[in-house]
Design a protein around this motif. Structure first.
Motif, PDB file in Angstrom:
ATOM      1  N   MET A   1       4.345   2.428  -1.991  1.00 26.73           N
ATOM      2  CA  MET A   1       3.584   3.235  -3.144  1.00 26.73           C
ATOM      3  C   MET A   1       3.420   2.200  -4.263  1.00 26.73           C
ATOM      4  N   THR A   2       2.158   2.237  -4.798  1.00 28.51           N
ATOM      5  CA  THR A   2       2.185   1.173  -6.094  1.00 28.51           C
ATOM      6  C   THR A   2       1.814   2.208  -7.273  1.00 28.51           C
ATOM      7  N   ASP A  63      -1.589   3.171  -6.108  1.00 31.71           N
ATOM      8  CA  ASP A  63      -2.025   4.050  -5.036  1.00 31.71           C
ATOM      9  C   ASP A  63      -2.054   5.451  -5.389  1.00 31.71           C
ATOM     10  N   GLY A  65      -0.108   8.647  -5.099  1.00 27.81           N
ATOM     11  CA  GLY A  65       1.253   9.057  -4.881  1.00 27.81           C
ATOM     12  C   GLY A  65       1.752  10.296  -5.524  1.00 27.81           C
ATOM     13  N   ILE A  67       5.657  11.193  -7.842  1.00 28.67           N
ATOM     14  CA  ILE A  67       6.994  10.755  -8.076  1.00 28.67           C
ATOM     15  C   ILE A  67       7.573  12.297  -9.148  1.00 28.67           C
ATOM     16  N   GLU A  90       6.365   0.802 -14.759  1.00 24.70           N
ATOM     17  CA  GLU A  90       6.118   0.370 -13.261  1.00 24.70           C
ATOM     18  C   GLU A  90       7.115   0.919 -12.276  1.00 24.70           C
ATOM     19  N   LEU A  91       6.753   1.222 -11.219  1.00 28.24           N
ATOM     20  CA  LEU A  91       7.635   1.752 -10.126  1.00 28.24           C
ATOM     21  C   LEU A  91       8.244   0.727  -9.483  1.00 28.24           C
ATOM     22  N   ASN A  92       9.465   0.589  -9.306  1.00 27.77           N
ATOM     23  CA  ASN A  92      10.298  -0.467  -8.525  1.00 27.77           C
ATOM     24  C   ASN A  92      10.315   0.166  -7.094  1.00 27.77           C
ATOM     25  N   GLU A  93       9.889  -0.370  -6.074  1.00 27.12           N
ATOM     26  CA  GLU A  93      10.026   0.536  -4.874  1.00 27.12           C
ATOM     27  C   GLU A  93      11.356   0.057  -4.141  1.00 27.12           C
ATOM     28  N   GLU A  94      11.919  -1.086  -4.577  1.00 22.17           N
ATOM     29  CA  GLU A  94      13.242  -1.324  -4.055  1.00 22.17           C
ATOM     30  C   GLU A  94      14.348  -0.308  -4.732  1.00 22.17           C
ATOM     31  N   ARG A  96      13.675   2.533  -6.499  1.00 22.99           N
ATOM     32  CA  ARG A  96      12.998   3.856  -6.454  1.00 22.99           C
ATOM     33  C   ARG A  96      13.329   4.154  -7.886  1.00 22.99           C
TER      34      ARG A  96
END
Length: 248
Positions: A1-2, A63, A65, A67, A90-94, A96
């Motif tokens: 998810m971006t 994208d 999504g 949160i 910015e969402l850090n996907e690692e 979260r």
């Protein structure tokens, strides 16, 4: 998810303030067209629906999504910058978490599981016969006056006068503000409308309204009231508040 957005602090604050007036945490939905939040307070009395179009951001890459966000923490971070500063989120996907940069400051903000947050409300399609548009300052003035005498406020419309009234009755004192042709930008009052509301809720929901914006108000009799306004350029807000039921 971006999810990566840069925007002016004042734009994001204008988008978040109407939401934080009702809830402390919320689901934030996004895609490449914008950001939206819909929430209802814990008592199911007040509702807010906010949309920030992508055009209101310096940049938005996302994208589709959702949160979960702690609004109080996010607004505290935004408060560290000036209104003209640009903030990067910015969402850090690692991890979260949200990585936030503002005026040489870098923050990480933990997210909330969206499934743990109250379900987003459906917006009811109500037949509200009266529509009146006014500058925010008139609405805010009426509510401030009402707060001097009572904890409830009556919103009433009179088709003969083509006017909207903000009224409050206290134990000893009363107040009435008449919004007629000189105060209303437009009015469609085909029939009378009369509803009573909690002043605490209505004041909280109206506090983020800028003085100079046009607030479109829709009323009925013993029905919720709806307010729609532009909190900032490309930031649309709609509030709805359920009426108080008078004791017989």
């Amino acid at each position: 998810m971006t999810f990566a957005v840069t925007a002016r602090v004042e734009t994001l604050e204008a988008a978040l303030d109407p939401v934080s007036a009702l809830v402390d945490e919320c689901k934030v939905r996004f895609d490449d067209e914008g950001i939206s939040i819909r929430a209802v307070d814990p008592a199911n009395v007040g509702m807010v629906d906010m949309t920030l179009d992508a055009a209101g951001c310096e940049s938005l890459v996302a994208d589709e999504g959702v949160i979960g966000v702690n609004l109080e923490r996010l607004e505290d971070i935004l408060g560290m910058g000036g209104s003209d500063d640009v903030v990067s989120i910015e969402l850090n996907e690692e991890t979260r978490k949200l990585d936030i940069e503002i005026d040489q400051l870098s923050f990480t903000l933990a997210l909330i599981d969206p499934d743990s947050i109250r379900q987003e409300p459906d917006i009811p399609d109500l037949e509200l016969p009266v529509t009146a548009a006014m500058e925010g300052r008139h609405l805010l003035r009426g509510l401030s006056a009402a707060d001097l005498v009572a904890d409830r406020v009556r919103l009433r419309a009179d088709p003969d006068a083509e006017a909207v009234f903000v009224e409050a009755e206290g134990d000893t004192d009363d107040v009435e503000l008449t919004l007629g042709a000189d105060e209303l930008v437009s009015a469609d009052v085909p029939e009378a409308a009369d509803s009573l509301f909690s002043l605490d809720y209505l004041s909280d929901m109206s506090r983020p309204v800028p003085d100079d914006v046009i607030v479109t108000t829709r009323l009925g009799t013993e029905f919720p009231v709806k307010f729609r306004y532009q909190a900032a350029e490309n930031v649309a807000v709609e509030n709805m508040l359920a009426p108080r039921v008078e004791s017989s």
